[in-house]
Design an enzyme around this catalytic site. Structure first.
Site, PDB file in Angstrom:
ATOM      1  N   ASP A   1       0.844  -1.199   0.000  1.00 33.43           N
ATOM      2  CA  ASP A   1       0.000   0.000   0.000  1.00 33.43           C
ATOM      3  C   ASP A   1       0.883   1.254   0.000  1.00 33.43           C
ATOM      4  OD1 ASP A   1      -2.194   1.693   0.014  1.00 33.43           O
ATOM      5  OD2 ASP A   1      -2.702   1.344   2.119  1.00 33.43           O
TER       6      ASP A   1
ATOM      7  N   HIS B   1       3.247  10.896  -0.020  1.00 34.70           N
ATOM      8  CA  HIS B   1       2.635  12.222   0.115  1.00 34.70           C
ATOM      9  C   HIS B   1       3.730  13.273   0.198  1.00 34.70           C
ATOM     10  CE1 HIS B   1      -1.522  10.981   0.612  1.00 34.70           C
ATOM     11  NE2 HIS B   1      -1.135  10.054   1.472  1.00 34.70           N
TER      12      HIS B   1
END
Length: 423
Positions: A303, A307
């Site tokens: 996953d 960011h």
């Protein structure tokens, strides 16, 4: 072009044995104790290093197109190669989403142009991953979709999921889903215990397991291959176990961070510990480990969710969900579980290479075999290494594992016999 990876150690069953690997025209041509190297173009000395089939990750986020400030296909795939991954499956939360043949074709063209590893592309289940308008499943399969997912958003309407499963089942395609009932999530950000300590809203485990239960029933009704993303709760593990006993075609993944960490590790307001689903209790973590060991959970997937610093440089209540994982997965898991005897190396490679390839019918990857593409990772199992932010190739630096001392650092990664990462 001929090259030999010489003097490496490969898995023969559960044992590490010394073998040379001959690569020619991008394929594995021989795996033998001693290959004559007189007429090869290059010899790669892998003495004392572990030589493995390249790892396979069925859950990454590459952000391009639409959020290139977070990650690009180039940087994301470079990060994958740095972690020893040679095949990844990219999620569809992009702008525009791969919800039509045109959008899917454009994204796949970018994957081929900029990716340094094999990138398989998920298509969305609904238009723009929103509401309830289903995509053209048949057209997207024909154009090369890997599977269907709305990852990042759980499908809230039961009839939408039921109809999607019916169509996917007819095409022998998988539905791969982020299981989350938004009305049961209550806008929460952490598991109950950590939420109380940090005075933020909790995201109860029932938000995951309730929707997983709904989807398991629908999978039983339709016969679809239904894959649960990033299981986090002991209750979800128990549900999957019972579904498999009932013969329902359900598979599941767990992330490295849910295996390595629990909400007890969140000591302060640190958004690098914020992900969705959140870190659960220690009893949940142990249930996930046991789920892997008994076959309830099929595989490990990162996953990988990069960011920007601005996205994460906030309170845990308002920061973006997600952490990176491609570059730290193997070494952190090897150190925590194989070095301590909880897992064997054979098991770890099964969960990170063989099983994801077999579950999703990727015949060209997942195993070191003569005749297969030379997708290979070389790891140093013996020397300790400190994970440094300066070494990340991903644009995202949002990892709670930075600074950890680990074993199993990636030395080299080859895709189709070409070196795509070298330490």
């Amino acid at each position: 072009m001929k090259r030999v990876i010489a003097n490496g150690r490969v898995l023969d069953g559960s044992k590490l044995v010394q073998r040379d690997i001959l690569i020619e025209d991008g394929l594995i041509k021989a795996i033998e104790p001693d290959i004559k190297i007189d007429d090869v173009n290059e010899v790669i000395d892998a003495k004392n290093h572990f030589v493995s089939a390249g790892l396979v990750d069925v859950h990454v986020h590459y952000r391009q197109p639409g959020q290139e400030d977070k990650e690009t296909i180039k940087t994301g795939s470079q990060a994958a190669a740095h972690g020893g991954f040679t095949t990844v499956c990219a999620m569809p939360n992009l702008t525009p989403a791969p919800d039509s043949p045109k959008h899917l074709e454009d994204i796949m063209a970018l994957n081929r142009k900029d990716g340094v590893v094999h990138i398989k592309q998920y298509a969305a289940i609904t238009t723009n991953r929103e509401d309830d308008e289903l995509v053209d499943f048949s057209a997207l399969k024909q154009d090369g979709a890997f599977a269907f997912s709305n990852d990042g958003n759980g499908i809230q309407k039961s009839s939408t999921m039921y109809e999607a499963m019916q169509q996917a089942a007819e095409l022998d395609m998988a539905i791969v889903e982020h299981v989350q009932d938004d009305k049961l999530s209550y806008g929460g950000v952490l598991n109950d215990g950590a939420a109380k300590r940090l005075h933020v809203k909790a995201m109860p485990w029932v938000s995951e397991t309730a929707q997983a239960a709904r989807d398991v029933v629908l999978a039983q009704a339709t016969g679809v291959h239904y894959h649960i993303c990033h299981a986090s709760s002991k209750h979800t593990v128990a549900l999957i176990r019972e579904a498999k006993r009932a013969g329902i075609n359900v598979t599941a993944e767990v992330t490295p961070h849910h295996l390595l960490l629990s909400d007890e590790d969140i000591k302060e307001d640190n958004s690098y510990y914020k992900m969705n689903p959140p870190l659960r209790g220690e009893d949940d973590r142990q249930a996930l480990i046991e789920g892997l060991l008994d076959g309830t959970i099929d595989m490990i997937a990162t996953d990988h969710a990069p960011h920007t610093k601005a996205d994460k440089d906030k309170s845990i209540a308002t920061a973006a969900f997600g952490i990176t994982g491609s570059e730290t997965a193997f070494s952190t898991l090897y150190t925590a579980f194989v070095k301590t005897g909880r897992f064997t190396l054979e098991q770890l490679i099964n969960w990170m290479a063989k099983k994801p390839a077999s579950v999703f019918k990727m015949k060209a990857t997942g195993n070191l075999e003569i005749g297969k593409p030379a997708d290979i990772a070389v790891f140093d199992l013996d020397e300790p290494h400190v994970i440094k932010e300066s070494e990340y190739l991903s644009k995202g630096k949002n990892s709670p594992f930075t600074g950890a001392t680990v074993f199993g650092d990636t030395v080299m990664t080859l895709v189709d016999g070409t070196v795509v990462y070298k330490k």
